[in-house]
Design a protein around this motif. Structure first.
Motif, PDB file in Angstrom:
ATOM      1  N   GLY A  20      20.287 -39.286  23.455  1.00 18.54           N
ATOM      2  CA  GLY A  20      19.011 -39.978  23.504  1.00 18.54           C
ATOM      3  C   GLY A  20      17.977 -39.326  22.613  1.00 18.54           C
ATOM      4  N   VAL A  21      16.848 -39.996  22.520  1.00 22.77           N
ATOM      5  CA  VAL A  21      15.741 -39.535  21.692  1.00 22.77           C
ATOM      6  C   VAL A  21      14.449 -39.699  22.494  1.00 22.77           C
ATOM      7  N   VAL A  22      13.595 -38.677  22.451  1.00 25.73           N
ATOM      8  CA  VAL A  22      12.246 -38.797  23.000  1.00 25.73           C
ATOM      9  C   VAL A  22      11.274 -38.738  21.827  1.00 25.73           C
ATOM     10  N   VAL A  23      10.353 -39.688  21.798  1.00 31.21           N
ATOM     11  CA  VAL A  23       9.345 -39.755  20.740  1.00 31.21           C
ATOM     12  C   VAL A  23       8.015 -39.374  21.373  1.00 31.21           C
ATOM     13  N   LEU A  24       7.407 -38.293  20.861  1.00 26.48           N
ATOM     14  CA  LEU A  24       6.204 -37.733  21.482  1.00 26.48           C
ATOM     15  C   LEU A  24       5.094 -37.521  20.465  1.00 26.48           C
ATOM     16  N   ALA A  25       3.881 -37.883  20.848  1.00 25.56           N
ATOM     17  CA  ALA A  25       2.698 -37.596  20.039  1.00 25.56           C
ATOM     18  C   ALA A  25       2.402 -36.100  20.087  1.00 25.56           C
ATOM     19  N   HIS A  26       1.519 -35.643  19.215  1.00 28.24           N
ATOM     20  CA  HIS A  26       1.238 -34.201  19.124  1.00 28.24           C
ATOM     21  C   HIS A  26       0.800 -33.607  20.454  1.00 28.24           C
ATOM     22  N   ASP A  27      -0.032 -34.322  21.203  1.00 27.25           N
ATOM     23  CA  ASP A  27      -0.541 -33.770  22.457  1.00 27.25           C
ATOM     24  C   ASP A  27       0.463 -33.882  23.603  1.00 27.25           C
ATOM     25  N   GLN A  28       1.569 -34.562  23.394  1.00 24.45           N
ATOM     26  CA  GLN A  28       2.637 -34.656  24.400  1.00 24.45           C
ATOM     27  C   GLN A  28       3.724 -33.620  24.156  1.00 24.45           C
ATOM     28  N   ARG A  29       3.671 -32.927  23.014  1.00 18.93           N
ATOM     29  CA  ARG A  29       4.741 -31.973  22.662  1.00 18.93           C
ATOM     30  C   ARG A  29       4.467 -30.563  23.174  1.00 18.93           C
ATOM     31  N   HIS A  30       3.323 -30.307  23.774  1.00 13.18           N
ATOM     32  CA  HIS A  30       3.053 -29.004  24.399  1.00 13.18           C
ATOM     33  C   HIS A  30       3.356 -29.169  25.879  1.00 13.18           C
ATOM     34  N   VAL A  31       4.504 -28.672  26.300  1.00  9.40           N
ATOM     35  CA  VAL A  31       5.008 -28.959  27.650  1.00  9.40           C
ATOM     36  C   VAL A  31       5.640 -27.726  28.286  1.00  9.40           C
ATOM     37  N   ARG A  32       5.760 -27.789  29.588  1.00 10.47           N
ATOM     38  CA  ARG A  32       6.565 -26.829  30.350  1.00 10.47           C
ATOM     39  C   ARG A  32       7.461 -27.593  31.311  1.00 10.47           C
ATOM     40  N   ARG A  33       6.853 -28.419  32.133  1.00  8.16           N
ATOM     41  CA  ARG A  33       7.614 -29.198  33.110  1.00  8.16           C
ATOM     42  C   ARG A  33       7.080 -30.618  33.089  1.00  8.16           C
ATOM     43  N   LYS A  34       7.944 -31.553  32.675  1.00  8.39           N
ATOM     44  CA  LYS A  34       7.484 -32.929  32.535  1.00  8.39           C
ATOM     45  C   LYS A  34       8.671 -33.875  32.486  1.00  8.39           C
ATOM     46  N   LEU A  35       8.475 -35.054  33.054  1.00  8.37           N
ATOM     47  CA  LEU A  35       9.468 -36.119  32.966  1.00  8.37           C
ATOM     48  C   LEU A  35       9.234 -36.863  31.659  1.00  8.37           C
ATOM     49  N   LEU A  36      10.225 -36.836  30.764  1.00  8.21           N
ATOM     50  CA  LEU A  36      10.108 -37.469  29.451  1.00  8.21           C
ATOM     51  C   LEU A  36      10.966 -38.728  29.415  1.00  8.21           C
ATOM     52  N   VAL A  44      14.518 -37.675  31.094  1.00 14.67           N
ATOM     53  CA  VAL A  44      14.980 -36.293  31.156  1.00 14.67           C
ATOM     54  C   VAL A  44      13.850 -35.468  31.771  1.00 14.67           C
ATOM     55  N   MET A  45      14.197 -34.667  32.754  1.00 15.16           N
ATOM     56  CA  MET A  45      13.233 -33.755  33.353  1.00 15.16           C
ATOM     57  C   MET A  45      13.310 -32.448  32.575  1.00 15.16           C
ATOM     58  N   LEU A  46      12.241 -32.161  31.842  1.00 12.96           N
ATOM     59  CA  LEU A  46      12.150 -30.898  31.127  1.00 12.96           C
ATOM     60  C   LEU A  46      11.552 -29.890  32.095  1.00 12.96           C
ATOM     61  N   ASP A  47      12.251 -28.800  32.309  1.00  9.58           N
ATOM     62  CA  ASP A  47      11.852 -27.810  33.302  1.00  9.58           C
ATOM     63  C   ASP A  47      12.044 -26.418  32.703  1.00  9.58           C
ATOM     64  N   LEU A  48      11.010 -25.932  32.006  1.00  8.47           N
ATOM     65  CA  LEU A  48      11.094 -24.663  31.289  1.00  8.47           C
ATOM     66  C   LEU A  48      10.337 -23.566  32.028  1.00  8.47           C
ATOM     67  N   ARG A  49      10.684 -22.325  31.754  1.00  4.05           N
ATOM     68  CA  ARG A  49      10.007 -21.184  32.388  1.00  4.05           C
ATOM     69  C   ARG A  49       8.566 -21.051  31.905  1.00  4.05           C
ATOM     70  N   GLU A  50       8.343 -21.310  30.613  1.00  2.53           N
ATOM     71  CA  GLU A  50       7.024 -21.158  30.006  1.00  2.53           C
ATOM     72  C   GLU A  50       6.723 -22.378  29.150  1.00  2.53           C
TER      73      GLU A  50
END
Length: 153
Positions: A20-36, A44-50
């Motif tokens: 798959g592919v997620v298309v994100l604007a600049h302000d959506q690409r700074h993430v830690r934990r987010k449903l994309l 996809v649930m992105l679940d990062l430490r930092e």
């Protein structure tokens, strides 16, 4: 069932065809934990430490080994072209003084569209035109390094 990712790989780092592919604007690409949301309606649930600053082409590695590619979305921008390098520095100072996100390149600056700022830049002698392309603004000094911890080539 949604995918879950806890790891980011550099572009091409997985050597696999993405599911798959997620298309994100600049302000959506700074993430830690987010449903994309992916282009084909999976998630996809992105679940990062930092927190990280995802770059165009980065790859999310899922817990089951699949990969999902990150694409920088096209955004409505102004392309600001200075008269010369000293003028570029002056324009960048004015934008920074207003805490505006800016993508600063050798011969142009890209900013989000704002007619008031467009008029200010034109008044300062810059050439300003509307464009649409991916936006990669610099992270400010108070934002640290964005947490992006892998090399790009």
């Amino acid at each position: 069932m949604p995918y879950r990712s806890t790891e980011i790989l550099p572009p091409g780092g997985a050597g696999r065809t993405p599911v798959g592919v997620v298309v994100l604007a600049h302000d959506q690409r700074h993430v830690r934990r987010k449903l994309l949301h992916m282009q084909h309606d999976d998630v996809v649930m992105l679940d990062l430490r930092e927190p990280v600053l995802l770059a165009h082409g980065d790859v999310l590695l899922t817990e089951t080994g699949e990969t999902i590619e990150v694409i920088a979305a096209e955004e409505l921008l102004y392309e600001v072209v200075p008269k010369d390098i000293l003028h570029l520095v002056e324009l960048a100072w004015h934008l920074g003084n207003r805490h505006l996100p800016a993508q600063i390149e050798a011969e142009r600056v890209l900013i989000l569209r704002d007619h008031v700022i467009r008029d200010m830049l034109a008044g300062l002698g810059a050439s300003v035109r509307e464009i649409s392309e991916p936006f990669h603004p610099l992270r400010g000094a108070y934002h640290g390094n964005g947490g992006h911890r892998h090399g790009h080539g």
